[in-house]
Design a protein around this motif. Structure first.
Motif, mmCIF file in Angstrom:
data_model
loop_
_atom_site.group_PDB
_atom_site.id
_atom_site.type_symbol
_atom_site.label_atom_id
_atom_site.label_comp_id
_atom_site.label_asym_id
_atom_site.label_seq_id
_atom_site.Cartn_x
_atom_site.Cartn_y
_atom_site.Cartn_z
ATOM 1 N N MET A 174 0.816 -1.204 0.000
ATOM 2 C CA MET A 174 0.000 0.000 0.000
ATOM 3 C C MET A 174 0.855 1.261 0.000
ATOM 4 N N ILE A 181 2.577 10.719 0.479
ATOM 5 C CA ILE A 181 1.206 10.418 0.889
ATOM 6 C C ILE A 181 0.596 11.620 1.586
ATOM 7 N N VAL A 183 -2.512 12.313 4.470
ATOM 8 C CA VAL A 183 -3.514 11.822 5.419
ATOM 9 C C VAL A 183 -4.090 13.038 6.130
ATOM 10 N N LYS A 185 -6.562 13.569 8.043
ATOM 11 C CA LYS A 185 -7.027 13.392 9.416
ATOM 12 C C LYS A 185 -5.907 13.614 10.421
ATOM 13 N N LEU A 217 -4.006 3.651 8.330
ATOM 14 C CA LEU A 217 -3.828 3.618 6.889
ATOM 15 C C LEU A 217 -4.500 2.409 6.247
ATOM 16 N N SER A 219 -7.395 0.780 7.753
ATOM 17 C CA SER A 219 -8.839 0.856 7.972
ATOM 18 C C SER A 219 -9.459 2.118 7.397
ATOM 19 N N ASP A 220 -8.657 3.176 7.206
ATOM 20 C CA ASP A 220 -9.166 4.442 6.682
ATOM 21 C C ASP A 220 -8.516 4.710 5.336
ATOM 22 N N SER A 221 -8.920 5.784 4.685
ATOM 23 C CA SER A 221 -8.377 6.114 3.364
ATOM 24 C C SER A 221 -7.255 7.143 3.482
ATOM 25 N N PHE A 222 -6.299 7.044 2.573
ATOM 26 C CA PHE A 222 -5.245 8.048 2.460
ATOM 27 C C PHE A 222 -4.875 8.160 0.982
ATOM 28 N N GLN A 223 -4.230 9.250 0.643
ATOM 29 C CA GLN A 223 -3.888 9.537 -0.752
ATOM 30 C C GLN A 223 -2.410 9.304 -0.985
ATOM 31 N N ASN A 224 -2.102 8.476 -1.973
ATOM 32 C CA ASN A 224 -0.724 8.175 -2.340
ATOM 33 C C ASN A 224 -0.436 8.802 -3.698
#
Length: 237
Positions: A174, A181, A183, A185, A217, A219-224
């Motif tokens: 991932m 990345i 995140v 939050k 990272l 269980s939740d969404s993040f942008q790569n």
């Protein structure tokens, strides 16, 4: 006889340290390869040599206590076996760190989550070693003890939740060291500098460091943004 056995065990350890370790170090220096200089580092070999004393005592204790009851021999051998396992685990720990230091310096492996893999192997090794030691102390078969622990799998998964999530993060590729990345939050927006089983360190663009738990990272969404960087262009809207 007991004093002679202990003296012989420590004498064997001294001989191993003085002659065998020096001989191995001499052979390693003569080779052109660089990996063996790290793998056969002095600290790694010293931890291996610490097995000599308990092994000698474990093997020759039946001779020393030949005229006594079996419970004394059994007790001393159990304690010696525990020290053998602990010394071996310390050797495995040092060996894995040496292997990690070798491959982490290679260009092809710098963006791989080697630290997570190292920590996973260390956790597995110490867990298996702990089961073996416990089974020896309570005189149970390690396989049956592991089967009994299967009923407590839910408790173990709860204890090692962060570790399992860290393994999943690395196994699914991932992210890796060097990825950009974001995140929101956790106010993380920058380059991943370290990926371990329990933390992911992100160096933000203002040079601050944000530590994000791996389970977030997963269980939740993040942008790569790494795919955009590798494409050679950037879309701005």
């Amino acid at each position: 006889m007991l004093a002679l056995l202990v003296a012989a065990a420590f004498l064997a350890d001294a001989v191993c340290r003085c002659f065998l370790l020096k001989a191995v170090a001499h052979l390693v220096k003569r080779t052109k390869a660089t990996w063996d200089d790290v793998v056969f580092d002095h600290k790694v070999m010293v931890r291996l040599s610490r097995m000599v004393v308990p092994v000698v005592i474990y093997c020759f204790v039946p001779v020393v206590f030949a005229d006594t009851n079996g419970s004394t021999v059994d007790f001393v051998r159990r304690i010696s076996f525990v020290f053998i396992v602990l010394a071996f685990l310390a050797f495995v720990h040092a060996f894995l760190r040496a292997v990690y230091s070798v491959y982490s310096d290679k260009e092809a492996f710098r963006d791989r989550p080697l630290k997570s893999l190292l920590q996973t192997l260390q956790v597995v090794a110490w867990f298996v070693g702990g089961i073996i030691i416990l089974s020896e102390l309570i005189d149970k078969d390690p396989v049956s003890l592991l089967a009994g622990l299967g009923a407590s799998a839910a408790v173990l998964m709860l204890i090692f939740k962060d570790t399992i999530m860290g393994v999943q993060l690395s196994a699914n590729d991932m992210l890796k060291v060097g990825d950009w990345i974001k995140v929101p939050k956790y106010d993380a927006d920058g380059v991943v500098t370290e990926v371990t089983l329990n933390t992911v360190k992100v160096r933000n663009w203002d040079n601050t460091v944000t530590t994000v738990p791996p389970y977030v990272l997963v269980s939740d969404s993040f942008q790569n943004w790494n795919a955009m960087r590798e494409s050679g262009g950037r879309r701005i809207k």
